[in-house]
Design a protein around this motif. Structure first.
Motif, mmCIF file in Angstrom:
data_model
loop_
_atom_site.group_PDB
_atom_site.id
_atom_site.type_symbol
_atom_site.label_atom_id
_atom_site.label_comp_id
_atom_site.label_asym_id
_atom_site.label_seq_id
_atom_site.Cartn_x
_atom_site.Cartn_y
_atom_site.Cartn_z
ATOM 1 N N LYS A 50 0.706 -1.435 0.156
ATOM 2 C CA LYS A 50 0.038 -0.184 -0.038
ATOM 3 C C LYS A 50 0.743 1.306 -0.070
ATOM 4 C CE LYS A 50 -4.050 2.449 0.571
ATOM 5 N NZ LYS A 50 -4.930 2.472 -0.595
ATOM 6 N N LEU A 51 1.877 1.331 1.071
ATOM 7 C CA LEU A 51 2.627 2.475 1.138
ATOM 8 C C LEU A 51 3.874 2.664 0.134
ATOM 9 C CD1 LEU A 51 2.692 2.528 5.054
ATOM 10 C CD2 LEU A 51 1.116 3.703 3.373
ATOM 11 N N TYR A 52 4.622 1.786 -0.540
ATOM 12 C CA TYR A 52 5.852 1.928 -1.149
ATOM 13 C C TYR A 52 5.551 2.716 -2.378
ATOM 14 C CZ TYR A 52 9.795 -0.320 1.162
ATOM 15 O OH TYR A 52 10.981 -0.462 2.141
ATOM 16 N N PRO A 53 4.328 2.500 -3.099
ATOM 17 C CA PRO A 53 4.296 2.945 -4.399
ATOM 18 C C PRO A 53 4.231 4.389 -4.479
ATOM 19 C CG PRO A 53 2.845 1.123 -4.301
ATOM 20 C CD PRO A 53 3.377 1.531 -2.981
ATOM 21 N N GLY A 54 4.103 5.135 -3.282
ATOM 22 C CA GLY A 54 3.834 6.387 -3.342
ATOM 23 C C GLY A 54 5.223 7.043 -3.201
ATOM 24 N N LEU A 55 6.324 6.462 -2.855
ATOM 25 C CA LEU A 55 7.574 7.074 -2.979
ATOM 26 C C LEU A 55 8.243 7.059 -4.252
ATOM 27 C CD1 LEU A 55 9.168 4.691 0.167
ATOM 28 C CD2 LEU A 55 8.485 7.319 0.251
#
Length: 236
Positions: A50-55
């Motif tokens: 969920k969180l990694y792609p936003g980096l």
């Protein structure tokens, strides 16, 4: 490029080195994601997904991420759909200068303990590739890997060499010279422990035998092996 050459406080240098941007919001996002990235089990898997792609500067759908990744300037990276990056990998795009020339294509697997670093230039991996465990891609003047490449474990691509002039100071301070980018065509199979040095171009369909040290170009559909590598066969 301004972010990469940031000067001033230790915090600003940290942001430029790891995040690639000195904006407080990006730093907070990066830190929060990295804090939860090592969580084990199904919860950790779900959080990373969920969180990694936003980096990343660009991130496709259906991606999967392992634990304990080391990411430097992920905002300069572009990842395609269904990319998989396994545990303990290091991805470093600082050397791209913020150009976005760090790309991993759709359906490509980066196995555990791999190191992908753009010291300068660019690093591009095509679609449906498999990069084996403990492989290092070190782009000094560039590395380009075509589609459907199979690369076994413990390989090394790229690099350059330090200048060695006497009287010009320590070699480590003289800088690097390179013969040019490493370019692999489509549908190339690279055996375990292969070294492909800077400036080498490998044609479509070639096979590099395990342990080969490839110092010169390889024609398409040619099988090479040895140190230095030489033709030992032809695909039929």
């Amino acid at each position: 490029m301004a972010a990469l050459s940031a000067k001033g406080s230790a915090l600003a240098k940290y942001q430029a080195f790891f995040v690639g941007d000195t904006k407080p919001g990006r730093l907070l996002h990066y830190e929060l994601v990295m804090m939860v990235a090592g969580v084990r089990g199904a919860l950790g898997y779900a959080l990373r997904k969920k969180l990694y792609p936003g980096l990343f500067g660009k991130a496709g759908g259906g991606m999967n991420f392992g634990r304990d990744l080391s990411l430097r300037c992920p905002m300069f990276m572009s990842l395609g759909d269904r990319v998989m990056i396994d545990d303990n990998c290091a991805l470093d795009a600082r050397g791209t200068g913020g150009t976005g020339a760090f790309e991993i294509g759709n359906d490509t697997l980066i196995a555990r303990d791999c190191i992908l670093v753009a010291k300068q230039g660019y690093l591009k991996i095509g679609r449906n590739c498999s990069i084996g465990s403990q492989t290092t891609l070190s782009a000094v003047s560039g590395i380009e890997i075509g589609d459907h490449a199979i690369i076994a474990g413990q390989c090394y691509f790229g690099g350059g060499r330090y200048k060695t002039a006497l009287g010009a100071g320590p070699m480590v301070e003289q800088g690097l010279v390179t013969k040019g980018p490493v370019v692999l065509g489509n549908d190339v199979w690279v055996g375990a422990g292969v070294r492909v040095l800077d400036g080498v171009r490998v044609g479509d369909g070639a096979i590099l035998g395990a342990g080969a040290v490839v110092t010169s170009d390889v024609a398409e559909n040619t099988i090479v092996g040895g140190c230095p590598a030489r033709p030992i066969g032809q695909r039929s």
